[in-house]
Enzyme design. Structure first.
Site, PDB file in Angstrom:
ATOM      1  N   GLY A  29      15.338  -4.156   9.357  1.00  0.00           N
ATOM      2  CA  GLY A  29      16.209  -3.126   8.820  1.00  0.00           C
ATOM      3  C   GLY A  29      17.542  -3.076   9.519  1.00  0.00           C
ATOM      4  O   GLY A  29      18.217  -4.104   9.690  1.00  0.00           O
TER       5      GLY A  29
ATOM      6  N   TYR B  68      16.509 -13.379   9.418  1.00  0.00           N
ATOM      7  CA  TYR B  68      16.192 -11.960   9.421  1.00  0.00           C
ATOM      8  C   TYR B  68      14.677 -11.749   9.468  1.00  0.00           C
ATOM      9  O   TYR B  68      13.911 -12.364   8.738  1.00  0.00           O
ATOM     10  CB  TYR B  68      16.744 -11.275   8.162  1.00  0.00           C
ATOM     11  CG  TYR B  68      16.179  -9.886   7.974  1.00  0.00           C
ATOM     12  CD1 TYR B  68      16.592  -8.842   8.806  1.00  0.00           C
ATOM     13  CD2 TYR B  68      15.185  -9.629   7.036  1.00  0.00           C
ATOM     14  CE1 TYR B  68      16.047  -7.579   8.670  1.00  0.00           C
ATOM     15  CE2 TYR B  68      14.635  -8.377   6.897  1.00  0.00           C
ATOM     16  CZ  TYR B  68      15.074  -7.356   7.725  1.00  0.00           C
ATOM     17  OH  TYR B  68      14.522  -6.111   7.605  1.00  0.00           O
TER      18      TYR B  68
ATOM     19  N   ARG C 259      -0.188  14.633 -39.131  1.00  0.00           N
ATOM     20  CA  ARG C 259       0.700  13.871 -40.014  1.00  0.00           C
ATOM     21  C   ARG C 259       1.597  12.911 -39.240  1.00  0.00           C
ATOM     22  O   ARG C 259       1.869  11.791 -39.677  1.00  0.00           O
ATOM     23  CB  ARG C 259       1.556  14.836 -40.835  1.00  0.00           C
ATOM     24  CG  ARG C 259       2.367  14.132 -41.869  1.00  0.00           C
ATOM     25  CD  ARG C 259       3.236  14.982 -42.774  1.00  0.00           C
ATOM     26  NE  ARG C 259       3.372  16.372 -42.485  1.00  0.00           N
ATOM     27  CZ  ARG C 259       4.518  17.058 -42.717  1.00  0.00           C
ATOM     28  NH1 ARG C 259       5.579  16.422 -43.174  1.00  0.00           N
ATOM     29  NH2 ARG C 259       4.575  18.335 -42.471  1.00  0.00           N
TER      30      ARG C 259
END
Length: 523
Positions: free
Chosen positions: A76, A69, A295
């Site tokens: 693709g 490939y 806090r």
């Protein structure tokens, strides 16, 4: 994976980084990207033989007329179309040519260096079928500070970063543009100047360069470094804000945090105790409950600190992987077709980083809102104005800075929508599930720019708040560590007495933050 010893500070080592297929760290990538360290390709015979075996195996397959490939076929959904032997040399050029459609801004020189470096690390794994010559040419680019001009838009994160990486392949072949020592010039002109012929891609080398996750990973490295530093800086700004607000330093008690033992959260609380010099909690605190933005700062910043190790793991694993397709096992004599170009891990890490870092902006923005408001700042002047009382009506202090910080925070929070869930079917439905990793990484960097702007605003204001508090009768002494940091900041930003335009100072602070200028906390 190694834990973060210091949030990717610039490397001081002069020893070149030798690549031989062994794992590298995020710090290694940053040191090269920031121009602090050279790169060398190993001369070890076993390493070079491993690379050569992979390339020789590919050549043997071609001689035996094997179907591979992207080497003997189209790309693709065109993989069923066989390419004639006469056209095999042309095929890699076709690949980078038709992918030359990137748009948007171009990556910075530092980011482009990181892209080249990340791709080089992957190809050194020895299973991509490339030649030693290609690796040497990539090292040559870094050695001569010649890197491709890469548009940042156009990748869906699978099949990897095809379009942006086509600019690397094209630049190697003397096409498109490069940055030479930061100056943008045509690639062919630069190669001619150096007496170097454009590279001729061998079979599979175009696909090996482009069909991977190098761009998203490189950008992810920068995002990691900036986030790690911002977590420490947000802790220091919080300490300044607590002092400015005459807050309760015992909210960060060690025994209290031992009851909820998230390691990063506890580390933030310990840093705040150190900054505020509050080692032991009295039986009754002077103020029972400060507001959440001070806090609960360890609980907000702690999410970042506790996430850094797994973000590092995802990024370093991706960095040290072979992530193109196909891969070759020369020893076993097989071609492996798969989907390692899929950037899902990077996408997931970046989407999480976006949310955690944007929360730092929200935290600091809320602290700034307390500092400027006389209903909540416990006796400081309105908007932290340093003007004399007779000038109070004329001067407005940090009023507009707080508006700006709120705007930057809102934009950062808006951008936290995860990119990875927006997969699109592309390329005739061959790429029908994609990662969006590069978009996630780009989003993260934009958010971090906004967080750094908020941090700059909050830092400027917190320094002002500390100065104003110290003037008051009965004010607690400023702890030594905070005093030293305040002095360091004051070399860049003087106190605000009469109103002045603060843009230039905020930009300076943003630059210092991005450069990780201050050393914050011991490892």
């Amino acid at each position: 994976m190694t834990l973060l010893h210091d949030p990717l500070r610039k490397s001081s080592t002069s020893a070149p980084l030798t690549l031989d297929g062994s794992p590298v760290t995020l710090e290694d990538i940053m040191s090269v990207a920031e121009g602090q360290r050279r790169v060398m390709l190993s001369t070890a015979s076993d390493f070079r033989a491993r690379i050569a075996r992979g390339n020789a195996f590919l050549e043997r397959l071609l001689e035996e007329e094997g179907v591979i490939y992207g080497v003997t076929t189209g790309f693709g959904d065109s993989c069923t179309r066989e390419v004639s032997a006469a056209d095999l040399e042309q095929l890699p050029r076709q690949l980078y040519t038709f992918h030359g459609c990137g748009l948007g801004e171009v990556l910075s020189v530092e980011a482009s260096r990181a892209v080249v470096m990340v791709r080089l690390v992957s190809l050194c794994r020895g299973v991509s079928g490339v030649s030693v010559e290609l690796l040497e040419r990539l090292v040559w680019l870094l050695e001569h500070d010649i890197v491709p001009v890469i548009p940042e838009e156009g990748s869906v994160g699978a099949s990897g970063d095809l379009t942006p990486l086509s600019y690397l392949a094209a630049a190697l072949c003397g096409e498109r543009e490069v940055f030479e020592h930061g100056k943008r010039r045509p690639s062919a002109e630069v190669f001619a100047k150096h007496g170097l012929a454009p590279y001729r891609l061998k079979p599979k080398e175009g696909l090996a360069l482009m069909n991977g996750t190098a761009v998203m990973t490189a950008l992810g490295v920068f995002a990691f470094a900036r986030t790690a530093y911002l977590a420490r800086l947000a802790t220091r700004i919080t300490a300044l804000s607590v002092y400015s607000l005459d807050g309760n330093p015992y909210h960060f008690d060690a025994d209290l945090f031992a009851a909820k033992p998230h390691p990063g959260q506890n580390q933030v609380a310990a840093r705040l105790r150190e900054d505020l010099h509050a080692p032991r909690t009295p039986r009754n605190s002077p103020r029972l409950q400060d507001r959440y933005s001070t806090r609960c700062a360890p609980h907000v910043i702690g999410v970042v600190e506790d996430s850094l190790p797994w973000w590092r793991q995802f990024l370093e694993t991706e960095l040290n992987s072979a992530n193109d397709n196909p891969l070759f096992d020369a020893e076993a004599g097989k071609v492996m077709h798969g989907g390692h170009f899929y950037g899902g891990h990077v996408a997931f890490a970046m989407d999480g980083l976006k949310q955690a870092s944007a929360n730092l902006a929200d935290l600091l923005d809320r602290q700034l809102a307390l500092l400027v408001d006389t209903r909540f700042n416990h006796g400081l002047p309105s908007n932290l104005s340093g003007a004399e009382p007779a000038r109070a009506a004329l001067n407005h202090g940090y009023k507009a800075v707080q508006i700006g910080a709120s705007a930057w925070t809102a934009e950062a929070l808006k951008l936290t929508m995860p990119a990875s869930v927006f997969s699109r079917s592309t390329e005739c439905h061959n790429q029908d599930k994609v990662s969006m990793g590069t978009i996630a990484a780009r989003d993260a960097l934009r958010i971090l720019t906004l967080v750094e702007q908020v941090a700059a605003a909050a830092l400027h204001a917190a320094c002002q708040g500390v100065d104003l508090r110290r003037r008051q009768a009965g004010a607690a002494p400023l702890p030594k560590q905070l005093a030293g940091f305040l002095d360091a900041c004051r070399t860049h930003i003087p106190p605000l007495v009469e109103d002045r335009a603060l843009e230039a100072e905020l930009r300076t602070l943003c630059d210092l933050i991005r450069e990780r200028h201050w050393s914050l906390y011991d490892a």
